[in-house]
Design a protein around this motif. Sequence first.
Motif, PDB file in Angstrom:
ATOM      1  N   ALA A 149       0.846  -1.191   0.000  1.00 47.50           N
ATOM      2  CA  ALA A 149       0.000   0.000   0.000  1.00 47.50           C
ATOM      3  C   ALA A 149       0.881   1.240   0.000  1.00 47.50           C
ATOM      4  CB  ALA A 149      -0.901   0.009   1.235  1.00 47.50           C
ATOM      5  N   VAL A 150       0.322   2.318  -0.484  1.00 50.46           N
ATOM      6  CA  VAL A 150       0.976   3.627  -0.370  1.00 50.46           C
ATOM      7  C   VAL A 150       0.096   4.489   0.526  1.00 50.46           C
ATOM      8  CG1 VAL A 150       1.840   5.643  -1.594  1.00 50.46           C
ATOM      9  CG2 VAL A 150       1.933   3.399  -2.693  1.00 50.46           C
ATOM     10  N   ALA A 151       0.684   5.065   1.526  1.00 51.74           N
ATOM     11  CA  ALA A 151      -0.064   5.923   2.438  1.00 51.74           C
ATOM     12  C   ALA A 151       0.620   7.287   2.492  1.00 51.74           C
ATOM     13  CB  ALA A 151      -0.102   5.295   3.826  1.00 51.74           C
ATOM     14  N   THR A 152      -0.041   8.229   3.091  1.00 53.91           N
ATOM     15  CA  THR A 152       0.545   9.563   3.217  1.00 53.91           C
ATOM     16  C   THR A 152       0.613   9.960   4.682  1.00 53.91           C
ATOM     17  OG1 THR A 152      -1.583  10.682   3.064  1.00 53.91           O
ATOM     18  CG2 THR A 152      -0.407  10.270   0.995  1.00 53.91           C
ATOM     19  N   ILE A 153       1.642  10.680   5.013  1.00 55.06           N
ATOM     20  CA  ILE A 153       1.771  11.276   6.352  1.00 55.06           C
ATOM     21  C   ILE A 153       1.995  12.768   6.133  1.00 55.06           C
ATOM     22  CG2 ILE A 153       3.113  11.331   8.493  1.00 55.06           C
ATOM     23  CD1 ILE A 153       3.960   8.430   7.789  1.00 55.06           C
ATOM     24  N   GLN A 154       1.119  13.589   6.704  1.00 51.25           N
ATOM     25  CA  GLN A 154       1.177  15.027   6.394  1.00 51.25           C
ATOM     26  C   GLN A 154       1.028  15.869   7.670  1.00 51.25           C
ATOM     27  OE1 GLN A 154      -0.972  16.132   2.552  1.00 51.25           O
ATOM     28  NE2 GLN A 154      -1.958  14.198   3.075  1.00 51.25           N
ATOM     29  N   VAL A 155       1.655  17.003   7.620  1.00 49.18           N
ATOM     30  CA  VAL A 155       1.474  18.021   8.642  1.00 49.18           C
ATOM     31  C   VAL A 155       0.782  19.216   7.974  1.00 49.18           C
ATOM     32  CG1 VAL A 155       2.640  19.579  10.246  1.00 49.18           C
ATOM     33  CG2 VAL A 155       3.542  17.289   9.856  1.00 49.18           C
ATOM     34  N   GLY A 156      -0.244  19.743   8.604  1.00 46.85           N
ATOM     35  CA  GLY A 156      -1.011  20.823   7.976  1.00 46.85           C
ATOM     36  C   GLY A 156      -1.135  22.045   8.879  1.00 46.85           C
ATOM     37  N   TRP A 157      -1.389  23.098   8.260  1.00 44.04           N
ATOM     38  CA  TRP A 157      -1.630  24.363   9.001  1.00 44.04           C
ATOM     39  C   TRP A 157      -2.678  25.152   8.229  1.00 44.04           C
ATOM     40  CZ3 TRP A 157      -0.576  29.401   7.101  1.00 44.04           C
ATOM     41  CH2 TRP A 157      -0.761  30.441   8.051  1.00 44.04           C
ATOM     42  N   ALA A 158      -3.612  25.756   8.952  1.00 41.37           N
ATOM     43  CA  ALA A 158      -4.646  26.578   8.298  1.00 41.37           C
ATOM     44  C   ALA A 158      -4.959  27.784   9.188  1.00 41.37           C
ATOM     45  CB  ALA A 158      -5.903  25.751   8.071  1.00 41.37           C
ATOM     46  N   ARG A 159      -5.379  28.862   8.511  1.00 42.68           N
ATOM     47  CA  ARG A 159      -5.705  30.088   9.266  1.00 42.68           C
ATOM     48  C   ARG A 159      -6.872  30.786   8.583  1.00 42.68           C
ATOM     49  NH1 ARG A 159      -3.946  33.758  12.854  1.00 42.68           N
ATOM     50  NH2 ARG A 159      -4.242  35.959  12.350  1.00 42.68           N
TER      51      ARG A 159
END
Lengths: 392, 442
Positions: A149-159
């Motif tokens: 499988a291919v998975a994603t690991i992400q860090v996000g920021w929103a304002r």
Amino acid sequence: MMNRSLLLALVMIVPSPVSGQSVLGSSGLGLRIEPLDAVQRALGGVGVATRTPTILPGNAIASLDILAPTVAFTVQPHWGTYEVDSEQGDFSATRFPVLGFAYPLGTNGVVTVTAGSRFDQNWSVESQDSVDVGGQRVGLTDTFLSDGAVATIQVGWARRWSTTLAMGTTLGVNRGGLTRTFTRSFETTVDSVPLVSPVEGFTSTGRWHHSGPLASLNLAWDPSSVLQVGATVAWSGRIKLNPAEGTDGMSRGVSAPIEFKVSTTAVLSPTLAVNAGAATSNWTDLGEPGLDAASGGRVTTFGAGVEWEVTNFWAGGFPLRAGFRRSQLPFRFLNNKVKENTVSFGFSVIMAQALGLPLAALDLAVEVGSRDAGSFKERFRRLTVSVRVGGQ
Amino acid sequence: MKRYLLATVIFCSALVWGCKENNTTAPDLGFIEVNPRTAAVTIPYDDFVSGFQVYGGYGSAADFGRGVVALDFAGANVRALMKIEDLPTSADVVGSDGVSRTDSDLSFVGGRVVLSFDTIDGTLNVPVGIEVFGVVEEWHGPTATWDVAVDTAGDRRDWTQLGGGALNSLGAGTYAAFSDQQFDPELPLLDTLSISVDSAAVAGFLNPGGGSTGFLLAATFSGTSVNVVDLKLVLNTVPSTQPDTVVELSVGTDDVTFIIEGVPPAPVGWLRVGGTPSWRSVISLTIPSTVDGTVDLCGAVGCQVDLREVDLNLAELVLTTRQPQSGFQPQDTTVLDLRRVLNPELLPKSPLGSVLLPAATIVPPALFSTDVGAEVSFTVTRFVREVLEVAAETGSVPDASLVLLSLLEPSDIGFASFAGSGGVGAPELRLLFTVANEVGLP
């Protein structure tokens, strides 16, 4: 105590393998598994923020309305049957397409950490034959098993920049592994009589690791009090497939395309909203001739749904949702484009809320759908359960 | 809040554990991309055998623990030799007063030999005549044969007459296993025979200068064979204290063996396994590193397949049965074992390797009589694989020797016989291997 309970929840869920079971995953990078939670699934969403504050991989804006540090996870069992020519069979599995954590930065910002599914490469095929051994026909079975499988690991920021405009971004990596195993096994009996000399089987295995960067830009704009518009541009760098130790071959790289997503929500009344969205990406010219041959070209997803908060239940509202979704998958199967259609139904149970926003909720979606690729047809039912729990 | 979370966790856990993984296993739609091909090749004798030798003398008839008696049974003549325990010199006799006393002044007035037979093996459906002889020449149980009475280190003595030396007939009888069943079918098979011996014969045993060294049993009816599991000499004695009383004293055996007439010499040109004492056949192998490829592998042009680079699925040493010499056909299944000879220079006493066969090979006796010419295969996959692995590392295929032997030595008077070098039925090495492309990415 709350944190210990959350930890318990994660420990109980995580050990099961992430896997999907459609042979459609044999094409290209595998079967696309979008990291959508139960709210998105119920509304036929494409992964862009809706009215319900949640945690979505690749879309930090979806978490802007979260009031307290929140953990979310999604469990997704599914059951299906397939049919190709005269052959048919069934499959079932449980996936965990979304796992996330959101931490509010005051009332106008949020940071998120998410893990989400992307491609599933879990499938197998087999065939039977026989071979002459000393004048006896000994049956054999060839099995080709793909597990990965291919998975994603992400860090996000929103304002939130104003009352009507919010922007966000995510950065992360594609991670995954793939093991492909061919096995030829021989029968141990001929005409129910055990073989004097058992024939030993043959196995050949290859292993690869996936890696590569990805990022997204998110936008939310409320042009009027009844209309909300969201958009996401998801960029994926080159997904590298590196052979593991013991596997021959060169590293390969796949230039995954940019994906554009847009969604709009019309709030027709305080209890009724309509949601519609679309996503598109062009999977031609992936930089790998083998994958280009299986490319589905430009693929588009449309989805729409309605949410009706019919009554109050437990600690908050009780929104009912229904939707449909039509999408094309990035890779062809047996030279045919793959189309997926679903209709869905769902609801949320708010277990705790503050200031009219949920602190803890359980979302559920039931989908009935099909996938078609020429003579290959799949019918499936998919249950998605998302749990969001927040608190100080 | 805690309650809600706990309820959610339990709900989701039940969802996960209740949903069993069930992989789609679709038919091959062209996704088995490795192009697997399994080929069978047979390597003829001259291409993998560099020689073979047959060695005899493993074990002894004395190891059987029972005697065999046969007269012209499938051509075999076999006699049993038995030694008895020391004869009694006294007896406990109960007097008229009811008190038991030891009486060492005994008068022997005759006796009988009581034979016990195996009621499973032998020509039990016909009467078997048995004659009991007294043996007067000294003999050694573990080494006695039809020709030789003693064959120990530095001491070899032949019988003065073949087959047990000069013999004194002590008596004869007929063993008929089914005699009781003629009257009542429910009765078990008879398993004993009593043969009377007179007082003169008993005196011969008692006299230390009489020279008796045991009993020899011989069959008297042609075409018969029985196994004697026990012999007892029952002596009739009259105690001096009770001259009107006859007391029976029983004497058992302590050394049992049998001798076979006409054991053939080591064969030349074919393989022999088993027998009493047992034979072993050692095959020296030089497995080729390449073989001719099949059409599947090479197409019409042909090619050589390097065995060091293929995945071996099966290797069988294929032998073909032949008829053993008259009198030495196995009467029961032969259980064969195959092992590696660890130090061929030390043959016939080389240490042997561990068991190679996944299970001992059981060969029915018919394959050496009515069904001669049958193929018997021995699985040597592990052995050939090890040899080829060494070849892959060193660049050359090492020589190796295998020994074919009976799992129990000895287990039968007859022996297994297999075709040897050259001609039809010569040993072959049958290989099954698979060639496939590397598993790659789509």
